[in-house]
Motif scaffolding. Structure first.
Motif, PDB file in Angstrom:
ATOM      1  N   ALA A  68       0.858  -1.187   0.000  1.00  0.00           N
ATOM      2  CA  ALA A  68       0.000   0.000   0.000  1.00  0.00           C
ATOM      3  C   ALA A  68       0.890   1.230   0.000  1.00  0.00           C
ATOM      4  CB  ALA A  68      -0.926   0.013   1.214  1.00  0.00           C
ATOM      5  N   CYS A  75      -1.929  -1.303  -3.529  1.00  0.00           N
ATOM      6  CA  CYS A  75      -3.105  -0.481  -3.254  1.00  0.00           C
ATOM      7  C   CYS A  75      -2.642   0.960  -3.067  1.00  0.00           C
ATOM      8  CB  CYS A  75      -3.820  -0.972  -2.000  1.00  0.00           C
ATOM      9  SG  CYS A  75      -4.579  -2.609  -2.191  1.00  0.00           S
ATOM     10  N   GLN A 119      -3.438   5.127  -2.510  1.00  0.00           N
ATOM     11  CA  GLN A 119      -4.379   6.064  -1.909  1.00  0.00           C
ATOM     12  C   GLN A 119      -3.996   7.496  -2.294  1.00  0.00           C
ATOM     13  OE1 GLN A 119      -2.661   3.866   0.617  1.00  0.00           O
ATOM     14  NE2 GLN A 119      -4.049   2.385  -0.307  1.00  0.00           N
ATOM     15  N   ASN A 166      -5.371  -2.432 -13.605  1.00  0.00           N
ATOM     16  CA  ASN A 166      -5.779  -1.416 -12.647  1.00  0.00           C
ATOM     17  C   ASN A 166      -7.283  -1.365 -12.437  1.00  0.00           C
ATOM     18  OD1 ASN A 166      -3.088   0.485 -12.612  1.00  0.00           O
ATOM     19  ND2 ASN A 166      -3.433  -0.409 -14.618  1.00  0.00           N
ATOM     20  N   VAL A 172      -8.702   6.067  -4.728  1.00  0.00           N
ATOM     21  CA  VAL A 172      -7.966   4.849  -4.402  1.00  0.00           C
ATOM     22  C   VAL A 172      -7.901   3.948  -5.622  1.00  0.00           C
ATOM     23  CG1 VAL A 172      -8.373   4.800  -1.905  1.00  0.00           C
ATOM     24  CG2 VAL A 172     -10.135   3.947  -3.447  1.00  0.00           C
ATOM     25  N   ILE A 232      -6.413  -0.248  -7.003  1.00  0.00           N
ATOM     26  CA  ILE A 232      -5.752  -1.538  -6.791  1.00  0.00           C
ATOM     27  C   ILE A 232      -5.093  -1.896  -8.112  1.00  0.00           C
ATOM     28  CG2 ILE A 232      -5.996  -3.980  -6.213  1.00  0.00           C
ATOM     29  CD1 ILE A 232      -8.587  -3.265  -4.728  1.00  0.00           C
ATOM     30  N   LEU A 240      -8.805  -7.991  -1.474  1.00  0.00           N
ATOM     31  CA  LEU A 240      -7.990  -6.821  -1.186  1.00  0.00           C
ATOM     32  C   LEU A 240      -8.887  -5.599  -1.030  1.00  0.00           C
ATOM     33  CD1 LEU A 240      -5.184  -7.399  -3.851  1.00  0.00           C
ATOM     34  CD2 LEU A 240      -5.126  -8.035  -1.425  1.00  0.00           C
ATOM     35  N   SER A 299      -8.438  -1.567  -0.620  1.00  0.00           N
ATOM     36  CA  SER A 299      -7.602  -0.366  -0.597  1.00  0.00           C
ATOM     37  C   SER A 299      -8.397   0.734   0.090  1.00  0.00           C
ATOM     38  CB  SER A 299      -7.235   0.055  -2.019  1.00  0.00           C
ATOM     39  OG  SER A 299      -6.417   1.219  -2.018  1.00  0.00           O
ATOM     40  N   GLY A 337      -3.794   0.327   3.506  1.00  0.00           N
ATOM     41  CA  GLY A 337      -3.884   1.727   3.139  1.00  0.00           C
ATOM     42  C   GLY A 337      -3.434   2.699   4.201  1.00  0.00           C
TER      43      GLY A 337
END
Length: 281
Positions: free
Chosen positions: A9, A40, A42, A63, A74, A76, A126, A128, A170
């Motif tokens: 992250a 991940c 942010q 993506n 956000v 992933i 997952l 994020s 995150g």
């Protein structure tokens, strides 16, 4: 050889600005034979239509994005060659995607979840997450943060019941304890360290999640964020507010958890460093 994946992250504090660093970091990890299989992101600070799909796909990554102009956002991203299927189809790569907390009316893009099937592993769920900052305990933004945390907790109860192999990754904007703060005395009465925020963090743990970083012996004063001001990084005047929480099913499979401070040393860096956890098959 045991199959494993490395999940990470990173609050990039504007992907438009930090895209070169993201590509450099992913490339350097791969060259060191430690590729990042899922990252991940942010605080993208860009709308969906501005997201650099082409550049990241050219680097070998697919993506999933929940963008927002100017603020939040956000994503992933997963390494295509690590997937069980080499398909480039986003719909088959990111299974059961969820954007934002269901049932919680909020225009801010802070949550993105999806299940990913990596080669040699059972599917991983997952999430994020970009937690609200809160500004100060006497502000409306802090009240919003506490309400958001409650909504997150309630949703994660359902997610964990349906997805026992779950990782929440995150920028939490919460330092769980005083050892996660460079000088606790200077933060008394402020957000990120308040009793209410730390209680909310503990409630996430009580759902059946574990702080992967604290599962291993770590160097004292290990932080993931440093203020740009007053030479915060040079003085290591930081905080650990970025986390990877793992469900019980993943906790037993985690072989490492770390903070990579190197990108924070680069020119025009994010104020956050990437964090990594390694999950064995």
């Amino acid at each position: 050889m045991t199959k494993s994946v490395r999940i990470a992250a990173w609050n990039v504090n504007s992907l438009k600005v930090r895209l070169p660093q993201v590509l450099r970091w992913l490339g350097e990890q791969a060259k060191a034979d430690k590729p990042i299989d899922a990252l991940c992101l942010q605080e993208l600070k860009m709308s969906d239509d501005k997201y650099p799909h082409r550049e990241l796909e050219a680097a070998g990554y697919l993506n999933l994005v929940a963008g927002q102009k100017t603020y939040n956002g956000v994503a992933i991203i997963v390494r295509r060659s690590a997937l069980a299927s080499m398909s480039s189809d986003i719909e088959t790569t990111f299974i059961n995607p969820i954007r934002n907390i269901p049932g919680n009316a909020d225009e801010q893009q802070r949550i993105l979840a999806a299940t990913v099937c990596f080669s040699g592993l059972q599917p991983l769920r997952l999430v994020s997450a970009y937690f609200p900052n809160g500004q100060s305990p006497d502000s409306d933004k802090f009240a919003y943060k506490l309400g958001w945390l409650t909504a997150l907790e309630n949703w994660l109860k359902v997610e964990l019941a349906n997805n026992p192999r779950l990782a929440l990754l995150g920028d939490f904007n919460i330092a769980p304890s005083d050892i996660d703060v460079h000088d606790p005395s200077k933060w008394i009465g402020q957000n990120l360290v308040s009793v209410d925020e730390r209680a909310a963090f503990q409630r996430l743990i009580d759902l059946g999640l574990s702080d992967s970083f604290r599962m291993f012996e770590q160097v004292p004063k290990s932080f993931s964020w440093w203020d740009y001001r007053m030479m915060g990084f040079r003085r290591n005047a930081g905080m650990r507010i970025d986390h990877i929480l793992l469900s019980d099913a993943l906790k037993t499979k985690c072989s490492a958890s770390l903070i990579d401070k190197e990108p924070r040393k680069w020119e025009q860096p994010s104020d956050h460093a990437p964090i990594i956890a390694e999950i064995q098959a």
